[in-house]
Enzyme design. Structure first.
Site, PDB file in Angstrom:
ATOM      1  N   ARG A   1       0.835  -1.218   0.000  1.00  0.00           N
ATOM      2  CA  ARG A   1       0.000   0.000   0.000  1.00  0.00           C
ATOM      3  C   ARG A   1       0.864   1.261   0.000  1.00  0.00           C
ATOM      4  O   ARG A   1       1.030   1.911  -1.027  1.00  0.00           O
ATOM      5  CB  ARG A   1      -0.945  -0.033   1.214  1.00  0.00           C
ATOM      6  CG  ARG A   1      -2.052   1.009   1.167  1.00  0.00           C
ATOM      7  CD  ARG A   1      -1.647   2.400   1.634  1.00  0.00           C
ATOM      8  NE  ARG A   1      -1.137   2.454   2.994  1.00  0.00           N
ATOM      9  CZ  ARG A   1      -0.574   3.547   3.508  1.00  0.00           C
ATOM     10  NH1 ARG A   1      -0.434   4.649   2.786  1.00  0.00           N
ATOM     11  NH2 ARG A   1      -0.109   3.539   4.754  1.00  0.00           N
ATOM     12  N   ASP A   2       1.482   1.583   1.121  1.00  0.00           N
ATOM     13  CA  ASP A   2       2.280   2.814   1.204  1.00  0.00           C
ATOM     14  C   ASP A   2       3.457   2.733   0.228  1.00  0.00           C
ATOM     15  O   ASP A   2       3.844   3.724  -0.400  1.00  0.00           O
ATOM     16  CB  ASP A   2       2.788   2.981   2.640  1.00  0.00           C
ATOM     17  CG  ASP A   2       3.186   4.402   2.986  1.00  0.00           C
ATOM     18  OD1 ASP A   2       3.535   5.156   2.069  1.00  0.00           O
ATOM     19  OD2 ASP A   2       3.157   4.760   4.179  1.00  0.00           O
TER      20      ASP A   2
ATOM     21  N   HIS B   1       4.617   4.558  12.806  1.00  0.00           N
ATOM     22  CA  HIS B   1       4.715   4.466  11.336  1.00  0.00           C
ATOM     23  C   HIS B   1       5.812   5.443  10.922  1.00  0.00           C
ATOM     24  O   HIS B   1       5.576   6.633  10.767  1.00  0.00           O
ATOM     25  CB  HIS B   1       3.354   4.838  10.740  1.00  0.00           C
ATOM     26  CG  HIS B   1       3.283   4.816   9.258  1.00  0.00           C
ATOM     27  ND1 HIS B   1       2.794   3.743   8.536  1.00  0.00           N
ATOM     28  CD2 HIS B   1       3.609   5.754   8.330  1.00  0.00           C
ATOM     29  CE1 HIS B   1       2.821   4.025   7.235  1.00  0.00           C
ATOM     30  NE2 HIS B   1       3.311   5.246   7.084  1.00  0.00           N
TER      31      HIS B   1
ATOM     32  N   HIS C   1       8.757   7.034   8.576  1.00  0.00           N
ATOM     33  CA  HIS C   1       9.374   7.208   7.251  1.00  0.00           C
ATOM     34  C   HIS C   1      10.819   7.629   7.488  1.00  0.00           C
ATOM     35  O   HIS C   1      11.145   8.259   8.496  1.00  0.00           O
ATOM     36  CB  HIS C   1       8.599   8.249   6.437  1.00  0.00           C
ATOM     37  CG  HIS C   1       7.330   7.705   5.839  1.00  0.00           C
ATOM     38  ND1 HIS C   1       7.241   7.275   4.534  1.00  0.00           N
ATOM     39  CD2 HIS C   1       6.110   7.507   6.379  1.00  0.00           C
ATOM     40  CE1 HIS C   1       6.003   6.846   4.298  1.00  0.00           C
ATOM     41  NE2 HIS C   1       5.292   6.971   5.398  1.00  0.00           N
TER      42      HIS C   1
ATOM     43  N   CYS D   1       4.082   9.474   0.657  1.00  0.00           N
ATOM     44  CA  CYS D   1       2.728   9.968   0.418  1.00  0.00           C
ATOM     45  C   CYS D   1       2.743  10.966  -0.741  1.00  0.00           C
ATOM     46  O   CYS D   1       3.466  11.955  -0.692  1.00  0.00           O
ATOM     47  CB  CYS D   1       2.201  10.633   1.690  1.00  0.00           C
ATOM     48  SG  CYS D   1       0.565  11.360   1.449  1.00  0.00           S
TER      49      CYS D   1
HETATM   50  P1  HMG Z   1     -13.407  13.579  -3.284  1.00  0.00           P
HETATM   51  O1  HMG Z   1     -13.143  13.929  -4.692  1.00  0.00           O
HETATM   52  O2  HMG Z   1     -13.553  14.695  -2.281  1.00  0.00           O
HETATM   53  O3  HMG Z   1     -14.649  12.588  -3.167  1.00  0.00           O
HETATM   54  O4  HMG Z   1     -12.223  12.631  -2.806  1.00  0.00           O
HETATM   55  P2  HMG Z   1     -16.200  12.886  -3.129  1.00  0.00           P
HETATM   56  O5  HMG Z   1     -16.721  12.295  -1.853  1.00  0.00           O
HETATM   57  O6  HMG Z   1     -16.479  14.328  -3.414  1.00  0.00           O
HETATM   58  O7  HMG Z   1     -16.740  12.006  -4.365  1.00  0.00           O
HETATM   59  C1  HMG Z   1     -16.381  12.330  -5.714  1.00  0.00           C
HETATM   60  C2  HMG Z   1     -16.508  11.068  -6.568  1.00  0.00           C
HETATM   61  O8  HMG Z   1     -15.543  10.111  -6.130  1.00  0.00           O
HETATM   62  C3  HMG Z   1     -17.884  10.386  -6.469  1.00  0.00           C
HETATM   63  O9  HMG Z   1     -18.121   9.769  -7.722  1.00  0.00           O
HETATM   64  C4  HMG Z   1     -17.640   9.290  -5.460  1.00  0.00           C
HETATM   65  O10 HMG Z   1     -18.496   8.171  -5.595  1.00  0.00           O
HETATM   66  C5  HMG Z   1     -16.220   8.896  -5.797  1.00  0.00           C
HETATM   67  P3  HMG Z   1     -19.166  10.419  -8.786  1.00  0.00           P
HETATM   68  O11 HMG Z   1     -20.456  10.541  -8.022  1.00  0.00           O
HETATM   69  O12 HMG Z   1     -18.566  11.746  -9.120  1.00  0.00           O
HETATM   70  O13 HMG Z   1     -19.122   9.430  -9.890  1.00  0.00           O
HETATM   71  N1  HMG Z   1     -15.545   8.327  -4.618  1.00  0.00           N
HETATM   72  C6  HMG Z   1     -14.874   7.167  -4.609  1.00  0.00           C
HETATM   73  N2  HMG Z   1     -14.621   6.257  -5.572  1.00  0.00           N
HETATM   74  C7  HMG Z   1     -13.906   5.169  -5.215  1.00  0.00           C
HETATM   75  N3  HMG Z   1     -13.462   4.939  -3.951  1.00  0.00           N
HETATM   76  C8  HMG Z   1     -13.700   5.829  -2.974  1.00  0.00           C
HETATM   77  C9  HMG Z   1     -14.429   7.004  -3.296  1.00  0.00           C
HETATM   78  N4  HMG Z   1     -14.814   8.066  -2.558  1.00  0.00           N
HETATM   79  C10 HMG Z   1     -15.511   8.854  -3.371  1.00  0.00           C
HETATM   80  N5  HMG Z   1     -13.252   5.596  -1.735  1.00  0.00           N
HETATM   81  C11 HMG Z   1     -11.254  10.978  -1.394  1.00  0.00           C
HETATM   82  C12 HMG Z   1     -12.141  12.191  -1.465  1.00  0.00           C
HETATM   83  C13 HMG Z   1     -11.003  10.658   0.079  1.00  0.00           C
HETATM   84  C14 HMG Z   1     -11.942   9.815  -2.073  1.00  0.00           C
HETATM   85  C15 HMG Z   1      -9.918  11.312  -2.124  1.00  0.00           C
HETATM   86  O14 HMG Z   1      -9.395  12.480  -1.600  1.00  0.00           O
HETATM   87  C16 HMG Z   1      -8.915  10.214  -2.023  1.00  0.00           C
HETATM   88  O15 HMG Z   1      -9.101   9.148  -2.562  1.00  0.00           O
HETATM   89  N6  HMG Z   1      -7.768  10.450  -1.322  1.00  0.00           N
HETATM   90  C17 HMG Z   1      -6.794   9.421  -1.137  1.00  0.00           C
HETATM   91  C18 HMG Z   1      -5.512   9.995  -0.704  1.00  0.00           C
HETATM   92  C19 HMG Z   1      -4.513   8.915  -0.365  1.00  0.00           C
HETATM   93  O16 HMG Z   1      -4.723   7.728  -0.549  1.00  0.00           O
HETATM   94  N7  HMG Z   1      -3.342   9.379   0.147  1.00  0.00           N
HETATM   95  C20 HMG Z   1      -2.275   8.525   0.502  1.00  0.00           C
HETATM   96  C21 HMG Z   1      -2.548   7.696   1.714  1.00  0.00           C
HETATM   97  S1  HMG Z   1      -2.339   8.520   3.254  1.00  0.00           S
HETATM   98  C22 HMG Z   1      -0.684   8.257   3.646  1.00  0.00           C
HETATM   99  O17 HMG Z   1       0.075   7.867   2.806  1.00  0.00           O
HETATM  100  C23 HMG Z   1      -0.221   8.466   5.048  1.00  0.00           C
HETATM  101  C24 HMG Z   1      -0.040   7.156   5.820  1.00  0.00           C
HETATM  102  O18 HMG Z   1       0.872   6.296   5.164  1.00  0.00           O
HETATM  103  C25 HMG Z   1       0.487   7.439   7.228  1.00  0.00           C
HETATM  104  C26 HMG Z   1       1.691   8.393   7.272  1.00  0.00           C
HETATM  105  O19 HMG Z   1       2.682   8.152   6.569  1.00  0.00           O
HETATM  106  O20 HMG Z   1       1.588   9.340   8.049  1.00  0.00           O
HETATM  107  C27 HMG Z   1      -1.366   6.414   5.981  1.00  0.00           C
HETATM  108 MG    MG Z   2       3.069   6.469   5.278  1.00  0.00          MG
END
Ligand code: HMG
Ligand code: MG
Length: 297
Positions: free
Chosen positions: A13-14, A205, A207, A238
Site C-alpha cells: 500500500r504505502d 509508522h 518514514h 505519500c
Molecule cells: P473527493 O473527490 O472529495 O470525493 O475525494 P467525493 O466524496 O467528493 O466524491 C467524488 C466522486 O468520487 C464520487 O463519484 C464518489 O463516488 C467517488 P461520482 O459521483 O462523481 O461518480 N468516490 C470514490 N470512488 C472510489 N473509492 C472511494 C471514493 N470516494 C468517493 N473511496 C477521497 C475524497 C477521500 C476519495 C480522495 O481524496 C482520495 O481518494 N484520497 C486518497 C488519498 C490517499 O490515498 N493518500 C495517501 C494515503 S495517506 C498516507 O500515505 C499516510 C499514511 O501512510 C500514514 C503516514 O505516513 O503518516 C497512511
Molecule cells: Mg506512510
C-alpha cells in the site's frame, strides 16, 4: 513488558502508492503471496481510495480478491470513506485502516476535507467496519511535522488520537509522514499519548526521509511500543506530502528489533528475497540496508 513485536508490512500500500512504474495486478499478487510466507502476521494490501487520486492502486479489489488467504496473516487496506468501505467489504478485507492528518493543510490536500469534516466520515466507517466484524486501525498522519505547516501541536495529535480510540479503533498508528522526527520528539509525543491510550494499542509508522527512522523506532521501543509499520525495501511515500520518501525498511526493522530481544516471528532472509523481487519489478535500487547488502555480497 512483552518481547513479542508486531510488524505491519505496508509495502503493497504505502510502498506502491507513489510509484510511477505501474506494477501489474498479477505481480502485486505474486509479491504479496511471497510476503505472506515470510512469517509476517499483517500485510496492508492496498487502498480503497479514489483511483484518480492514487492511480497506482486502482486495482484494489482485484488484488484483495486474488491474494492467497492465509489464516496466520491479517490483510488490511486503507479506507477513506463509506464508498471505500463498501468496496473493501465487497472484496472481503480482514481489517480496515482509516486515516486523517493532525495538520489541516495536509488533511485537505490528502482527502479533500477539513479535519472537522473528516471526523464524522471516519466515525461512520469505523462503525460500519465494526458492525461487519472487522478490526480497525487508525492512522494519524503528520504527527511530528507537516510539509505545509511545519510543527504540529502535540495536544491536537492527542485530541484526535483519543477521539478515534473512543470510537472503538483497535490500534492507533502515529505517522511520521515526512520523516522529520528525531527520538526527542518521539519521546515527547508518545509519553503524552500514553497518558490516555494504552501503549499496547500504539504503533509507530516511521518514514526514513532524513535517516532517523531506526533511531525513532528504538526510542519508541524503549517506551514500550511493540507495534511498528515498515515497507520491504524501504519503499514508500505519500503523494500529497512533497519530498516524503520511503518507510523504514521492514528488513532493517526486523534486524533491529530482534537484536533488541524482540520476537517478530519473521524470517529475515525470505523478507530480503521478496525485496529483491519487487526491486527487480520497479527497476531501481531501493534504500533498504539489508537488501543492498544482500545484493552486494
Ligand atoms: P473527493 O473527490 O472529495 O470525493 O475525494 P467525493 O466524496 O467528493 O466524491 C467524488 C466522486 O468520487 C464520487 O463519484 C464518489 O463516488 C467517488 P461520482 O459521483 O462523481 O461518480 N468516490 C470514490 N470512488 C472510489 N473509492 C472511494 C471514493 N470516494 C468517493 N473511496 C477521497 C475524497 C477521500 C476519495 C480522495 O481524496 C482520495 O481518494 N484520497 C486518497 C488519498 C490517499 O490515498 N493518500 C495517501 C494515503 S495517506 C498516507 O500515505 C499516510 C499514511 O501512510 C500514514 C503516514 O505516513 O503518516 C497512511
Ligand atoms: Mg506512510
Amino acid at each position: 513488558m512483552t518481547d513479542n513485536v508486531k510488524i505491519r508490512e505496508v509495502g503493497p500500500r504505502d510502498g506502491l502508492q507513489n510509484e510511477k512504474v505501474w506494477i501489474d495486478t498479477s505481480d502485486k499478487v505474486e509479491w504479496i503471496n511471497q510476503l505472506s510466507e515470510t512469517g509476517l502476521s499483517y500485510i496492508e494490501l492496498t487502498s480503497f481510495v479514489h483511483p484518480k487520486w492514487i492511480p497506482a492502486l486502482a486495482d484494489a479489489s482485484e488484488v484483495v480478491k486474488a491474494v492467497k488467504k492465509k489464516s496466520s496473516v491479517t490483510f488490511g487496506a486503507l479506507v477513506p470513506n463509506e464508498r471505500g468501505l463498501e468496496r473493501a467489504l465487497e472484496a472481503n478485507i480482514d481489517e480496515v485502516a482509516v486515516f486523517l492528518s493532525a495538520s489541516e493543510t495536509h488533511n485537505l490536500k490528502n482527502i479533500n476535507k477539513s479535519i472537522k469534516d473528516t471526523i464524522p466520515v471516519l466515525r461512520d466507517v469505523i462503525r460500519g467496519a465494526k458492525s461487519n466484524g472487522k478490526s480497525v486501525r487508525a492512522y494519524v498522519s503528520t504527527v511530528f511535522g507537516c510539509p505545509y505547516e511545519g510543527a504540529v501541536d502535540i495536544y491536537q495529535v492527542k485530541k484526535l488520537a483519543v477521539s478515534l480510540m473512543e470510537q472503538g479503533v483497535d490500534e492507533l498508528s502515529l505517522g511520521d509522514t515526512i520523516g522529520v522526527a528525531t527520538p526527542k520528539e518521539i519521546i515527547n509525543v508518545i509519553t503524552e499519548i500514553k497518558k490516555e491510550i494504552k501503549v499496547s494499542q500504539i504503533a509507530l509508522h516511521a518514514h526514513d526521509t532524513r535517516g532517523t527512522a531506526l533511531a525513532n523506532v528504538y526510542a519508541a521501543y524503549l517506551l514500550g511500543v511493540r507495534a511498528f509499520d515498515g515497507a520491504v525495501g524501504g519503499l514508500g511515500g505519500c503523494p500529497y506530502a512533497p519530498g516524503a520518501s520511503g518507510n523504514v525498511a521492514t528488513e532493517d526493522l526486523v534486524y533491529l528489533l530482534e537484536g533488541l530481544g524482540g520476537k517478530t516471528g519473521i524470517e529475515l532472509q525470505s523478507l530480503i528475497e521478496s525485496g529483491k523481487w519487487i526491486q527487480s519489478k520497479l527497476g531501481r535500487d531501493l534504500p533498504s540496508h539489508h537488501l543492498q547488502l544482500a545484493l552486494a555480497t
